[in-house]
Enzyme design. Structure first.
Site, PDB file in Angstrom:
ATOM      1  N   ASP A 114     -10.266   8.981  10.242  1.00 48.31           N
ATOM      2  CA  ASP A 114     -10.468   8.724   8.757  1.00 48.31           C
ATOM      3  C   ASP A 114     -10.997   7.199   8.692  1.00 48.31           C
ATOM      4  O   ASP A 114     -10.201   6.220   7.993  1.00 48.31           O
ATOM      5  CB  ASP A 114      -8.914   8.477   8.438  1.00 48.31           C
ATOM      6  CG  ASP A 114      -8.836   8.670   6.942  1.00 48.31           C
ATOM      7  OD1 ASP A 114      -9.739   8.903   6.024  1.00 48.31           O
ATOM      8  OD2 ASP A 114      -7.668   8.666   6.343  1.00 48.31           O
ATOM      9  N   GLY A 168       0.882  -1.127   0.012  1.00 48.81           N
ATOM     10  CA  GLY A 168      -0.084  -0.074  -0.144  1.00 48.81           C
ATOM     11  C   GLY A 168       0.963   1.206  -0.091  1.00 48.81           C
ATOM     12  O   GLY A 168       2.076   1.245   0.548  1.00 48.81           O
ATOM     13  N   LYS A 215       5.138   0.509   8.022  1.00 47.35           N
ATOM     14  CA  LYS A 215       4.810   1.797   7.430  1.00 47.35           C
ATOM     15  C   LYS A 215       6.015   2.749   7.557  1.00 47.35           C
ATOM     16  O   LYS A 215       6.038   3.275   8.652  1.00 47.35           O
ATOM     17  CB  LYS A 215       3.424   2.239   8.110  1.00 47.35           C
ATOM     18  CG  LYS A 215       3.138   3.754   7.352  1.00 47.35           C
ATOM     19  CD  LYS A 215       1.517   3.913   7.816  1.00 47.35           C
ATOM     20  CE  LYS A 215       1.030   5.130   6.842  1.00 47.35           C
ATOM     21  NZ  LYS A 215      -0.309   5.338   7.094  1.00 47.35           N
ATOM     22  N   THR A 257       2.594  10.570   1.472  1.00 48.61           N
ATOM     23  CA  THR A 257       3.877  10.499   2.345  1.00 48.61           C
ATOM     24  C   THR A 257       4.320   9.373   3.221  1.00 48.61           C
ATOM     25  O   THR A 257       5.092   9.315   3.724  1.00 48.61           O
ATOM     26  CB  THR A 257       3.604  11.458   3.402  1.00 48.61           C
ATOM     27  OG1 THR A 257       2.280  11.000   4.326  1.00 48.61           O
ATOM     28  CG2 THR A 257       3.174  13.024   3.046  1.00 48.61           C
ATOM     29  N   ALA A 258       3.661   7.967   2.843  1.00 49.74           N
ATOM     30  CA  ALA A 258       3.764   6.923   3.187  1.00 49.74           C
ATOM     31  C   ALA A 258       3.809   5.642   2.215  1.00 49.74           C
ATOM     32  O   ALA A 258       3.358   5.746   1.237  1.00 49.74           O
ATOM     33  CB  ALA A 258       3.116   6.593   4.561  1.00 49.74           C
ATOM     34  N   VAL A 259       4.731   4.579   2.697  1.00 45.79           N
ATOM     35  CA  VAL A 259       4.293   3.461   1.856  1.00 45.79           C
ATOM     36  C   VAL A 259       4.468   2.191   2.860  1.00 45.79           C
ATOM     37  O   VAL A 259       5.300   2.480   3.968  1.00 45.79           O
ATOM     38  CB  VAL A 259       5.735   3.102   0.814  1.00 45.79           C
ATOM     39  CG1 VAL A 259       7.006   3.121   1.485  1.00 45.79           C
ATOM     40  CG2 VAL A 259       5.430   1.943   0.073  1.00 45.79           C
ATOM     41  N   VAL A 260       3.681   1.084   2.689  1.00 48.72           N
ATOM     42  CA  VAL A 260       3.406  -0.092   3.727  1.00 48.72           C
ATOM     43  C   VAL A 260       4.031  -0.985   3.050  1.00 48.72           C
ATOM     44  O   VAL A 260       3.608  -1.348   1.851  1.00 48.72           O
ATOM     45  CB  VAL A 260       2.021  -0.139   3.959  1.00 48.72           C
ATOM     46  CG1 VAL A 260       1.782  -1.228   4.892  1.00 48.72           C
ATOM     47  CG2 VAL A 260       1.495   1.068   4.664  1.00 48.72           C
TER      48      VAL A 260
END
Length: 528
Positions: free
Chosen positions: A146, A24, A46, A28-31
């Site tokens: 969220d 995912g 993460k 601003t992030a990648v998992v």
């Protein structure tokens, strides 16, 4: 897993983790899945890029510490965290079933959604577990902010857990989160966002999660949030101006909704009440009749996990370059796309927002969307008026003037021209002919101002012009959405909407009583 490895603390050494497939990503992030050698266990990591994060590490670590103390079967377990170069790595439990959004997309891609994406029993089973997690968070003074299908994860045993609690929202506010139960920070995905979060007037509490929960219920049935086809600014306008959405909102083929009964629809309508005080709590919702349809996790395991894409299948769909960050991010093909903090560019709302950005004729009007979803706290005071404009503003007076002061944003070489009456067909052919408008409202000194400006169809956007008025210090930042919405109403139908009076989100101060006639707490927008 041996007893020895299970007794070991979680490592904070980057070399102890073997990074595997990307499962995912956000702006601003990648998992990524990873293997922790000392623990002999697969985990999810993460990786959050801190390059543009204004939060101090001390504040960030305090929030992570509070988050790590959350222990509930329906909240994703956070094991540890540490910094690697310019990234914060959060080590979490890996739920190999992926997100409910992954399953929704998989079902839709196979064309198996004609009678609704998920059936009522499946929806009730998933959402009951989500409510258990939300009840726990809310009792502990936490707001998720969220809730959506993309943040509901499934374990291979059919367990359901809420992800992305805490850190994403914390980063998006620059660390300005107090431990009280009322927030005034603008975070979350617009399609799932509660009206009171959009308005940014009174602040909001845990009832904002209940609205998002209701939108998520619709998403599980139809495959998308009600306003998913629209760019973010339009979503804000529709949510604030229209009646609350329902299961049918935005669905063209009503046949797909026939199998959903009254109790499901009633549960959704309870969640989607504009007055947050009228919405039920998570605990109250758990007692709703609809959740009598809920089954156990073995049911989910058999019903949907067998239809879910594998981790490797999901990882192939992630196109963003890991580690890229910012509102405009670079994709693998070298192009640039815009998104908010966790915007999924594969989603319908993501495509709409990106299309809106690419069609923007000038950078000036693109900035409005970027600023709307910036990390800065939008609850600041009215923007300062530049010197060249403040010279035209009325001076302080003991009494309100009988005639409004004139403030013009029109180009000197092109004085305002009265808009001539033309049919909608003629107007569409003359998209470059500007419409002259006047916005009448009271300034911070309670004096009436007439702000004159032009709007050129085909070139200008309602949100772009509204942002310019705010940047000039002529309109309160809290009124961005409502001014843009009414400007859009006029320019779309100038013949039938030559003048509109509307209530301002910024409201009135002290003992003032709202009065639409005297424009106290109201504004008037007219074609001049």
């Amino acid at each position: 897993m041996s007893e020895d490895s299970s007794a070991l603390p979680w490592s904070i050494n980057r070399d102890d983790y073997e990074l595997q497939e990307v499962i995912g990503s956000g702006a601003t992030a990648v998992v990524q899945a990873a293997y922790c050698a000392p623990k002999k266990e697969r985990v999810a990591i993460k990786r959050i890029n801190l390059e543009k994060c204004q939060t101090s590490m001390d504040e960030l670590l305090k929030e992570i510490q509070a988050m790590s103390q959350c222990h509930h079967p329906n909240i994703v377990s956070y094991y540890t965290s540490f910094v690697v170069k310019d990234e914060l790595w959060l080590v979490m439990k890996l739920l190999s079933g992926g997100s409910v959004l992954d399953i929704i997309k998989h079902i839709v891609a196979k064309g198996e959604h004609k009678g609704g994406v998920l059936d009522e029993s499946t929806i009730a089973t998933i959402l009951r577990e989500v409510l258990e997690g939300l009840e726990y968070l809310h009792k502990n003074g936490q707001i998720h902010r969220d809730v959506k299908a993309g943040n509901i994860l499934l374990g291979e045993d059919g367990s359901v857990q809420i992800a992305d609690f805490g850190v994403s929202a914390f980063l998006a506010t620059g660390g300005d989160i107090t431990r009280n139960k009322v927030r005034k920070t603008f975070v979350g995905t617009p399609c799932w966002m509660a009206p009171e979060v959009m308005e940014q007037v009174r602040g909001y509490d845990f009832k904002a999660d209940i609205w998002s929960f209701g939108i998520t219920a619709i998403e599980l049935a139809t495959g998308a949030a009600p306003y998913h086809k629209y760019p973010p600014m339009k979503v804000l306008m529709l949510t604030l101006q229209n009646d609350p959405p329902s299961l049918d909102t935005g669905v063209q083929d009503k046949e797909m909704l026939k199998k959903y009964g009254k109790s499901f629809r009633k549960m959704i309508s309870l969640c989607l009440q504009k007055d947050p005080e009228k919405r039920p709590t998570a605990a109250e919702l758990l007692r709703h009749k609809f959740f009598q349809k809920a089954k156990n996790k073995e049911f989910l395991q058999e019903k949907i996990l067998q239809r879910a894409p594998t981790i490797s299948e999901r990882s192939k769909k992630v196109r963003r370059v890991p580690g890229s960050s910012g509102r405009l991010h670079k994709t693998e093909d070298g192009g640039w796309e815009w998104s908010d903090d966790e915007f999924d560019e594969e989603s319908e709302e993501g495509k709409a927002a990106i299309s809106q950005l690419r069609s923007c004729p000038t950078q000036q009007h693109c900035l409005c969307l970027l600023q709307l979803f910036s990390a800065a706290d939008p609850m600041g005071t009215l923007l300062q008026v530049p010197e060249q404009i403040s010279a035209h503003l009325p001076q302080p007076a003991s009494q309100m003037p009988t005639q409004p002061a004139q403030v013009s944003l029109l180009p000197p070489a092109e004085p305002a021209k009265p808009a001539q009456a033309r049919s909608s067909g003629e107007r569409s052919q003359e998209t470059k002919v500007p419409i002259s408008l006047v916005l009448r409202l009271r300034n911070s000194k309670k004096e009436l101002n007439d702000i004159r400006f032009e709007f050129t169809p085909g070139r200008d956007t309602a949100e772009g012009v509204s942002q310019e008025l705010i940047s000039a210090g002529l309109v309160d930042g809290r009124d961005l959405v409502i001014v843009a919405a009414n400007l859009q109403k006029i320019v779309e139908e100038p013949q039938s909407n030559r003048s509109v009076t509307f209530k301002l989100a910024s409201g009135v101060e002290g003992s003032d009583i709202p009065d639409d006639g005297k424009l106290i707490g109201f504004a008037q927008l007219s074609i001049s």
